[in-house]
Design an enzyme around this catalytic site. Structure first.
Site, PDB file in Angstrom:
ATOM      1  N   ARG A  34     -48.128  34.646  -2.425  1.00 55.95           N
ATOM      2  CA  ARG A  34     -47.442  34.304  -3.586  1.00 55.95           C
ATOM      3  C   ARG A  34     -45.998  34.369  -3.654  1.00 55.95           C
ATOM      4  O   ARG A  34     -45.383  35.043  -2.695  1.00 55.95           O
ATOM      5  CB  ARG A  34     -47.934  35.280  -4.965  1.00 55.95           C
ATOM      6  CG  ARG A  34     -49.482  35.202  -4.934  1.00 55.95           C
ATOM      7  CD  ARG A  34     -49.847  33.845  -5.662  1.00 55.95           C
ATOM      8  NE  ARG A  34     -51.268  34.014  -6.237  1.00 55.95           N
ATOM      9  CZ  ARG A  34     -52.311  33.133  -5.753  1.00 55.95           C
ATOM     10  NH1 ARG A  34     -51.718  32.351  -4.964  1.00 55.95           N
ATOM     11  NH2 ARG A  34     -53.341  33.408  -6.335  1.00 55.95           N
ATOM     12  N   THR A  35     -45.243  33.473  -4.394  1.00 54.24           N
ATOM     13  CA  THR A  35     -43.892  33.579  -4.345  1.00 54.24           C
ATOM     14  C   THR A  35     -43.439  34.797  -4.965  1.00 54.24           C
ATOM     15  O   THR A  35     -43.714  35.012  -6.140  1.00 54.24           O
ATOM     16  CB  THR A  35     -42.955  32.555  -5.145  1.00 54.24           C
ATOM     17  OG1 THR A  35     -43.571  31.306  -4.614  1.00 54.24           O
ATOM     18  CG2 THR A  35     -41.776  32.461  -5.296  1.00 54.24           C
ATOM     19  N   LEU A  36     -42.600  35.661  -4.186  1.00 53.53           N
ATOM     20  CA  LEU A  36     -42.035  36.866  -4.446  1.00 53.53           C
ATOM     21  C   LEU A  36     -40.791  36.641  -5.050  1.00 53.53           C
ATOM     22  O   LEU A  36     -40.172  37.563  -5.837  1.00 53.53           O
ATOM     23  CB  LEU A  36     -42.067  37.940  -3.511  1.00 53.53           C
ATOM     24  CG  LEU A  36     -43.673  38.259  -2.996  1.00 53.53           C
ATOM     25  CD1 LEU A  36     -43.621  39.338  -1.863  1.00 53.53           C
ATOM     26  CD2 LEU A  36     -44.386  38.761  -4.275  1.00 53.53           C
ATOM     27  N   ASN A  37     -39.900  35.731  -4.424  1.00 55.47           N
ATOM     28  CA  ASN A  37     -38.576  35.664  -4.808  1.00 55.47           C
ATOM     29  C   ASN A  37     -38.154  34.277  -4.878  1.00 55.47           C
ATOM     30  O   ASN A  37     -38.538  33.396  -3.612  1.00 55.47           O
ATOM     31  CB  ASN A  37     -37.708  36.395  -3.819  1.00 55.47           C
ATOM     32  CG  ASN A  37     -37.589  37.801  -3.802  1.00 55.47           C
ATOM     33  OD1 ASN A  37     -37.224  38.412  -4.931  1.00 55.47           O
ATOM     34  ND2 ASN A  37     -38.155  38.370  -2.996  1.00 55.47           N
ATOM     35  N   TRP A 141     -41.617  30.306 -11.532  1.00 56.27           N
ATOM     36  CA  TRP A 141     -40.240  31.307 -11.887  1.00 56.27           C
ATOM     37  C   TRP A 141     -39.248  30.231 -12.518  1.00 56.27           C
ATOM     38  O   TRP A 141     -38.391  30.030 -11.727  1.00 56.27           O
ATOM     39  CB  TRP A 141     -39.802  31.747 -10.441  1.00 56.27           C
ATOM     40  CG  TRP A 141     -40.813  32.658  -9.651  1.00 56.27           C
ATOM     41  CD1 TRP A 141     -41.895  32.534  -9.275  1.00 56.27           C
ATOM     42  CD2 TRP A 141     -40.383  34.136  -9.717  1.00 56.27           C
ATOM     43  NE1 TRP A 141     -42.505  33.804  -8.762  1.00 56.27           N
ATOM     44  CE2 TRP A 141     -41.718  34.721  -9.133  1.00 56.27           C
ATOM     45  CE3 TRP A 141     -39.213  34.818 -10.017  1.00 56.27           C
ATOM     46  CZ2 TRP A 141     -41.565  36.036  -8.711  1.00 56.27           C
ATOM     47  CZ3 TRP A 141     -39.078  36.299  -9.766  1.00 56.27           C
ATOM     48  CH2 TRP A 141     -40.521  36.894  -9.153  1.00 56.27           C
TER      49      TRP A 141
END
Length: 253
Positions: A34-37, A141
């Site tokens: 998954r996109t963490l940043n 995000w």
């Protein structure tokens, strides 16, 4: 274990006493990620209601970490004739949302029943989408600002990547929530119903303050306005700045 026909009793499953490897989708390798940043990001989006419409502003900088990498990206869009949208956060996720919204509007127009999505409908849909993605541990995000003018009523709403949503006369995302929101609230408390020119002047003033104070901001921005006459997006625009006193600022090295 085999049946009378020479086939495994559990076709495709593990045989007793043997190791079994779960099947993978073709082309996949490694664990699910998954996109963490977020990578390329945009900073503050400002929104203000006025008498007869809504105004939204966002600068055109895409930051790669602390690097001012892309200086001509648009973070405001026209959804339809009654709705505008601005987004801060990950730029790739914003482009994905933009693509989905544009296709939704096209599909609705192709039906030809005269119905159009209202600002509140787009706002409600986005709250469900962002909360759903958050619940699946794969959030978009972004923090999104929705503005619109429909049936004689101005609308301004906020939604973040967790699905937290609220409406208000002024909205700011990112660093603008700390630097610009107090300035906008001060004006709104003195005069709750602004004219279009007053709202624009307020937004331009706040964009200048953000350029001075926010290291991820940039002196190149777009302004989107929605009224009963439709949507207008202006830009790129720049503020006149004065750095004569910059050499007097010290103690932050």
């Amino acid at each position: 274990m085999e049946g009378s026909g020479g086939l495994r009793f559990w076709s495709g499953g593990p045989a007793p006493g043997e190791l079994y490897t779960l099947p993978r989708k073709e082309g996949s390798c490694g664990p699910l990620t998954r996109t963490l940043n977020p990578m390329v990001t945009g900073t503050s989006v400002l929104g203000v209601k006025f008498d007869g419409g809504v105004i939204i502003a966002a600068d055109m900088l895409g930051s790669y970490g602390s690097l001012a990498r892309f200086r001509n990206i648009s973070r405001v869009m026209k959804v339809n004739d009654t709705t505008i949208l601005g987004a801060s956060g990950d730029y790739a996720d914003y482009l994905y949302l933009k693509q989905v919204l544009e296709q939704m509007v096209i599909d609705e127009e192709l039906i030809g029943d005269g119905h159009k999505y209202s600002p509140k409908a787009i706002y409600s849909w986005l709250t469900r989408v962002l909360y759903n993605r958050r619940s699946r541990m794969n959030p978009l995000w972004n923090t999104v600002v929705i503005g619109g003018f429909y049936n004689g009523e101005s609308f301004l709403g906020y939604i973040d990547k967790l699905g937290v949503a609220y409406q208000g006369p002024t909205i700011a995302t990112g660093f603008g929530a700390y630097l610009a929101q107090p300035l906008m609230r001060e004006v709104i408390e003195k005069k709750p119903l602004l004219t279009k020119d007053e709202a624009r002047h307020l937004v331009e003033r706040c964009m200048k303050v953000l350029y001075y104070r926010d290291a991820r901001s940039y002196n190149r921005y777009e302004i989107a306005t929605v009224t009963e006459h439709g949507v207008e997006i202006e830009g790129p625009l720049s503020s006149e700045t004065n750095w004569d006193v910059a050499h007097l600022v010290s103690g932050f090295e």
